[in-house]
Design an enzyme around this catalytic site. Structure first.
Site, PDB file in Angstrom:
ATOM      1  N   SER A 143       0.874  -1.178   0.000  1.00 30.78           N
ATOM      2  CA  SER A 143       0.000   0.000   0.000  1.00 30.78           C
ATOM      3  C   SER A 143       0.905   1.220   0.000  1.00 30.78           C
ATOM      4  O   SER A 143       2.094   1.118   0.364  1.00 30.78           O
ATOM      5  CB  SER A 143      -0.841  -0.012   1.272  1.00 30.78           C
ATOM      6  N   TYR A 156      -2.110  -1.782  10.390  1.00 32.21           N
ATOM      7  CA  TYR A 156      -2.145  -1.845   8.924  1.00 32.21           C
ATOM      8  C   TYR A 156      -0.870  -1.226   8.337  1.00 32.21           C
ATOM      9  O   TYR A 156      -0.200  -1.831   7.500  1.00 32.21           O
ATOM     10  CB  TYR A 156      -3.395  -1.107   8.432  1.00 32.21           C
TER      11      TYR A 156
END
Ligand code: GCO
Length: 252
Positions: A143, A156
């Protein structure tokens, strides 16, 4: 220039929706046989039905990426076992959003298990076959939050940074055997995963305002990067993290 994936067997984790589904469909369009995965067999079957109706060679391989037994049993059920996989896309991911003070340890562990430990253990299962054949691809969906931080998603962000480190270290170990390992860093895509962010007018405006392309990404716009890395055209790319974010991280 060969972007085709004919004759390859690909496993895309978390491929019943969102980015994973777009990647699975794109790889099937390029001729790969694709294993569709999520925790839910019925969801996998539904996707298999749709993609096979479109003429693609797909099969369901449901398992829970974070559960060792489920993972190993599913891969062992394949003809040729885990070692028959030529392309592994570690896409399954979860997120937990909470301020630091309320962030439960269990949630931290769970996010790390799914987003980082499962990709490591899956790579361990499929790598021997790739090494034996002298050809393989491992693609980790990280990401832009593997490059920069964001408040309220510490597990995350840490898992995605970790995935880039894992990518580099496996690229070094497996490269000499003809196996490339790369990451893709998606920016903000219009997926179900991001539904709460899309529904928040302030966040939506932030994404559109800070992304030079002025909009959320469409999942098909990520799939091309995965096909490229999986193909022979991308054969010299190894240990890289390819950012696909509409230019967001290029700007301050
Ligand atoms: C969030 C995160 C992610 C992002 C993505 C950006 O939900 O809080 O920002 O969902 O969309 O990881 O690449």
């Amino acid at each position: 220039m060969d972007f085709r994936l004919d004759g390859r067997l690909a496993l895309v984790t978390g491929s019943t929706r969102g980015l994973g589904l777009a990647i699975a469909r794109a790889m099937a369009e390029q001729g790969a046989r694709v294993l569709i995965n999520s925790r839910t067999a019925a969801e996998c079957e539904a996707v298999v039905e749709t993609l096979s109706a479109a003429g693609h060679a797909v099969a369901a391989l449901p398992f829970d990426a974070a559960d060792g037994q489920s993972r190993q049993a599913a891969l062992a059920s394949l003809e040729g076992g885990a070692e028959s996989i030529d392309i592994l896309v570690n896409n399954a991911g979860i997120i937990h959003r909470a301020p630091l003070a309320d962030f439960a340890e269990e949630k931290w562990r769970n996010v790390l298990d799914v987003n980082l430990t499962a990709p490591f253990l899956l790579a361990q299962l499929v790598a021997p076959g790739m090494v034996r054949r002298g050809w393989g691809r491992i693609i980790n969906i990280s990401s832009i939050l593997g490059q920069i931080g964001r408040a309220t998603v510490p597990a995350y962000v840490s898992s995605k940074h970790g995935l880039i480190g894992l990518t580099k270290t496996l690229a070094i170990e497996l490269g000499p055997h003809g196996v490339t390992v790369n990451a893709i860093n998606p920016g903000y895509f219009a997926t179900e995963f991001n539904a709460p962010l899309i529904a928040d007018p302030e966040f939506d405006a932030m994404v559109k305002g800070r992304t030079p392309l002025g909009r959320w990404g469409d999942p098909v716009e990520l799939a091309g990067a995965a096909v490229f890395l999986a193909s022979d055209a991308g054969g010299y790319v190894n240990g890289a993290a390819l950012t696909v974010d509409g230019g967001m991280t290029a700007a301050l």
